[in-house]
Design a protein around this motif. Structure first.
Motif, PDB file in Angstrom:
ATOM      1  N   TYR A  88     -14.562  -6.548 -12.739  1.00 31.22           N
ATOM      2  CA  TYR A  88     -14.351  -7.389 -11.560  1.00 31.22           C
ATOM      3  C   TYR A  88     -12.852  -7.536 -11.268  1.00 31.22           C
ATOM      4  O   TYR A  88     -12.399  -7.337 -10.141  1.00 31.22           O
ATOM      5  CB  TYR A  88     -15.009  -8.749 -11.788  1.00 31.22           C
ATOM      6  N   ALA A  89     -12.088  -7.870 -12.303  1.00 29.48           N
ATOM      7  CA  ALA A  89     -10.640  -8.020 -12.139  1.00 29.48           C
ATOM      8  C   ALA A  89     -10.010  -6.687 -11.732  1.00 29.48           C
ATOM      9  O   ALA A  89      -9.142  -6.639 -10.852  1.00 29.48           O
ATOM     10  CB  ALA A  89     -10.015  -8.545 -13.432  1.00 29.48           C
ATOM     11  N   GLY A  90     -10.456  -5.609 -12.346  1.00 27.23           N
ATOM     12  CA  GLY A  90      -9.931  -4.283 -12.014  1.00 27.23           C
ATOM     13  C   GLY A  90     -10.225  -3.889 -10.576  1.00 27.23           C
ATOM     14  O   GLY A  90      -9.384  -3.282  -9.902  1.00 27.23           O
ATOM     15  N   LEU A  91     -11.413  -4.241 -10.097  1.00 29.80           N
ATOM     16  CA  LEU A  91     -11.789  -3.941  -8.715  1.00 29.80           C
ATOM     17  C   LEU A  91     -10.835  -4.628  -7.743  1.00 29.80           C
ATOM     18  O   LEU A  91     -10.362  -4.014  -6.782  1.00 29.80           O
ATOM     19  CB  LEU A  91     -13.230  -4.390  -8.465  1.00 29.80           C
ATOM     20  N   TRP A  92     -10.525  -5.891  -7.994  1.00 29.71           N
ATOM     21  CA  TRP A  92      -9.634  -6.628  -7.098  1.00 29.71           C
ATOM     22  C   TRP A  92      -8.198  -6.116  -7.175  1.00 29.71           C
ATOM     23  O   TRP A  92      -7.497  -6.071  -6.153  1.00 29.71           O
ATOM     24  CB  TRP A  92      -9.715  -8.124  -7.366  1.00 29.71           C
ATOM     25  N   LEU A  93      -7.746  -5.709  -8.351  1.00 26.94           N
ATOM     26  CA  LEU A  93      -6.394  -5.141  -8.460  1.00 26.94           C
ATOM     27  C   LEU A  93      -6.316  -3.803  -7.728  1.00 26.94           C
ATOM     28  O   LEU A  93      -5.315  -3.501  -7.068  1.00 26.94           O
ATOM     29  CB  LEU A  93      -5.997  -4.991  -9.928  1.00 26.94           C
ATOM     30  N   PHE A  94      -7.375  -3.003  -7.837  1.00 33.41           N
ATOM     31  CA  PHE A  94      -7.444  -1.730  -7.121  1.00 33.41           C
ATOM     32  C   PHE A  94      -7.417  -2.004  -5.611  1.00 33.41           C
ATOM     33  O   PHE A  94      -6.665  -1.367  -4.861  1.00 33.41           O
ATOM     34  CB  PHE A  94      -8.716  -0.984  -7.537  1.00 33.41           C
ATOM     35  N   ALA A  95      -8.202  -2.969  -5.152  1.00 32.51           N
ATOM     36  CA  ALA A  95      -8.247  -3.331  -3.732  1.00 32.51           C
ATOM     37  C   ALA A  95      -6.881  -3.816  -3.245  1.00 32.51           C
ATOM     38  O   ALA A  95      -6.463  -3.505  -2.123  1.00 32.51           O
ATOM     39  CB  ALA A  95      -9.308  -4.399  -3.489  1.00 32.51           C
ATOM     40  N   LYS A  96      -6.176  -4.544  -4.080  1.00 33.27           N
ATOM     41  CA  LYS A  96      -4.848  -5.049  -3.706  1.00 33.27           C
ATOM     42  C   LYS A  96      -3.897  -3.904  -3.396  1.00 33.27           C
ATOM     43  O   LYS A  96      -3.175  -3.934  -2.398  1.00 33.27           O
ATOM     44  CB  LYS A  96      -4.288  -5.923  -4.837  1.00 33.27           C
ATOM     45  N   SER A  97      -3.910  -2.873  -4.224  1.00 33.25           N
ATOM     46  CA  SER A  97      -3.018  -1.734  -3.985  1.00 33.25           C
ATOM     47  C   SER A  97      -3.394  -1.005  -2.690  1.00 33.25           C
ATOM     48  O   SER A  97      -2.519  -0.564  -1.940  1.00 33.25           O
ATOM     49  CB  SER A  97      -3.033  -0.769  -5.172  1.00 33.25           C
ATOM     50  N   ILE A  98      -4.666  -0.911  -2.407  1.00 31.70           N
ATOM     51  CA  ILE A  98      -5.128  -0.258  -1.183  1.00 31.70           C
ATOM     52  C   ILE A  98      -4.731  -1.098   0.036  1.00 31.70           C
ATOM     53  O   ILE A  98      -4.313  -0.567   1.069  1.00 31.70           O
ATOM     54  CB  ILE A  98      -6.659  -0.046  -1.205  1.00 31.70           C
ATOM     55  N   SER A  99      -4.840  -2.423  -0.081  1.00 33.13           N
ATOM     56  CA  SER A  99      -4.511  -3.294   1.056  1.00 33.13           C
ATOM     57  C   SER A  99      -3.059  -3.137   1.488  1.00 33.13           C
ATOM     58  O   SER A  99      -2.754  -3.184   2.680  1.00 33.13           O
ATOM     59  CB  SER A  99      -4.818  -4.760   0.731  1.00 33.13           C
ATOM     60  N   LYS A 100      -2.170  -2.940   0.535  1.00 31.64           N
ATOM     61  CA  LYS A 100      -0.747  -2.759   0.876  1.00 31.64           C
ATOM     62  C   LYS A 100      -0.553  -1.480   1.684  1.00 31.64           C
ATOM     63  O   LYS A 100       0.223  -1.452   2.647  1.00 31.64           O
ATOM     64  CB  LYS A 100       0.095  -2.741  -0.397  1.00 31.64           C
ATOM     65  N   ALA A 101      -1.258  -0.420   1.315  1.00 31.96           N
ATOM     66  CA  ALA A 101      -1.156   0.845   2.055  1.00 31.96           C
ATOM     67  C   ALA A 101      -1.764   0.707   3.444  1.00 31.96           C
ATOM     68  O   ALA A 101      -1.225   1.243   4.425  1.00 31.96           O
ATOM     69  CB  ALA A 101      -1.844   1.965   1.273  1.00 31.96           C
ATOM     70  N   ILE A 102      -2.868  -0.027   3.553  1.00 34.63           N
ATOM     71  CA  ILE A 102      -3.494  -0.253   4.869  1.00 34.63           C
ATOM     72  C   ILE A 102      -2.520  -0.985   5.783  1.00 34.63           C
ATOM     73  O   ILE A 102      -2.325  -0.603   6.943  1.00 34.63           O
ATOM     74  CB  ILE A 102      -4.799  -1.062   4.736  1.00 34.63           C
ATOM     75  N   LYS A 103      -1.886  -2.030   5.266  1.00 29.37           N
ATOM     76  CA  LYS A 103      -0.959  -2.843   6.076  1.00 29.37           C
ATOM     77  C   LYS A 103       0.221  -2.006   6.559  1.00 29.37           C
ATOM     78  O   LYS A 103       0.705  -2.183   7.678  1.00 29.37           O
ATOM     79  CB  LYS A 103      -0.482  -4.061   5.295  1.00 29.37           C
ATOM     80  N   SER A 104       0.679  -1.074   5.743  1.00 32.48           N
ATOM     81  CA  SER A 104       1.773  -0.186   6.150  1.00 32.48           C
ATOM     82  C   SER A 104       1.308   0.839   7.177  1.00 32.48           C
ATOM     83  O   SER A 104       2.026   1.145   8.128  1.00 32.48           O
ATOM     84  CB  SER A 104       2.355   0.530   4.933  1.00 32.48           C
ATOM     85  N   ALA A 105       0.124   1.362   6.978  1.00 32.06           N
ATOM     86  CA  ALA A 105      -0.393   2.408   7.869  1.00 32.06           C
ATOM     87  C   ALA A 105      -0.851   1.861   9.216  1.00 32.06           C
ATOM     88  O   ALA A 105      -0.719   2.531  10.243  1.00 32.06           O
ATOM     89  CB  ALA A 105      -1.551   3.134   7.188  1.00 32.06           C
ATOM     90  N   PHE A 106      -1.408   0.664   9.209  1.00 33.29           N
ATOM     91  CA  PHE A 106      -1.918   0.012  10.414  1.00 33.29           C
ATOM     92  C   PHE A 106      -1.284  -1.367  10.507  1.00 33.29           C
ATOM     93  O   PHE A 106      -1.896  -2.359  10.090  1.00 33.29           O
ATOM     94  CB  PHE A 106      -3.456  -0.090  10.376  1.00 33.29           C
ATOM     95  N   PRO A 107      -0.036  -1.435  11.006  1.00 32.20           N
ATOM     96  CA  PRO A 107       0.664  -2.714  11.040  1.00 32.20           C
ATOM     97  C   PRO A 107      -0.209  -3.826  11.648  1.00 32.20           C
ATOM     98  O   PRO A 107      -0.815  -3.645  12.706  1.00 32.20           O
ATOM     99  CB  PRO A 107       1.897  -2.422  11.903  1.00 32.20           C
ATOM    100  N   CYS A 108      -0.298  -4.921  10.910  1.00 29.99           N
ATOM    101  CA  CYS A 108      -1.165  -6.025  11.293  1.00 29.99           C
ATOM    102  C   CYS A 108      -0.611  -7.300  10.667  1.00 29.99           C
ATOM    103  O   CYS A 108       0.259  -7.239   9.803  1.00 29.99           O
ATOM    104  CB  CYS A 108      -2.599  -5.763  10.812  1.00 29.99           C
ATOM    105  N   LYS A 109      -1.146  -8.431  11.102  1.00 28.60           N
ATOM    106  CA  LYS A 109      -0.702  -9.700  10.526  1.00 28.60           C
ATOM    107  C   LYS A 109      -1.111  -9.799   9.061  1.00 28.60           C
ATOM    108  O   LYS A 109      -0.324 -10.214   8.220  1.00 28.60           O
ATOM    109  CB  LYS A 109      -1.274 -10.875  11.317  1.00 28.60           C
ATOM    110  N   LYS A 110      -2.361  -9.443   8.773  1.00 35.29           N
ATOM    111  CA  LYS A 110      -2.879  -9.478   7.406  1.00 35.29           C
ATOM    112  C   LYS A 110      -3.979  -8.444   7.262  1.00 35.29           C
ATOM    113  O   LYS A 110      -4.549  -7.996   8.251  1.00 35.29           O
ATOM    114  CB  LYS A 110      -3.450 -10.861   7.064  1.00 35.29           C
TER     115      LYS A 110
END
Length: 129
Positions: free
Chosen positions: A56-78
């Motif tokens: 569970y913890a690993g899934l959320w850490l993995f998601a966190k790294s992906i979210s940073k790339a999404i925010k860079s690729a598709f500029p958004c508020k959050k």
């Protein structure tokens, strides 16, 4: 076998963003907005809160790294996060670039991007990993 298990096995193609031994991130083919990514554990579990603590913890850490790339690729508020879990009997996290609360409205009509548009979006996100 769920659609996600078939994606994990390679039986169904997906626009993968990132993958390791335990987790997989790929584009939602019917996104709320472009850049909408699904993050899943490779070990099938229907309900996210039934996943063992370490995974569970690993899934959320993995998601966190992906979210940073999404925010860079598709500029958004959050990058919005949702765990709905009713559509597919396999735990998954939705990561959705959002500029307004309505971007996370799962009852609105989904986009229907072409395979080329999805491939381009996936490459754009991967370029920020």
């Amino acid at each position: 076998m769920s659609v996600f298990e078939r994606i994990i096995s390679g039986e169904i193609p997906a626009h993968k963003i990132a993958e390791n031994n335990d987790y997989l991130a790929f584009l939602d083919v019917s996104p709320l907005v472009m850049g909408h990514v699904l993050v899943i554990p490779k070990q099938p579990e229907d309900y996210i809160f039934d996943i063992n603590d370490e995974s569970y913890a690993g899934l959320w850490l993995f998601a966190k790294s992906i979210s940073k790339a999404i925010k860079s690729a598709f500029p958004c508020k959050k990058v919005g996060v949702a765990v709905v879990g009713l559509e597919v009997p396999h735990a998954h996290i939705h990561l959705v670039p959002m500029n307004a609360v309505s971007d996370m409205n799962f009852s609105k009509e989904k986009l229907k991007p072409s395979a080329d548009e999805l491939a381009s979006a996936a490459q754009k996100i991967r370029s920020f990993l």
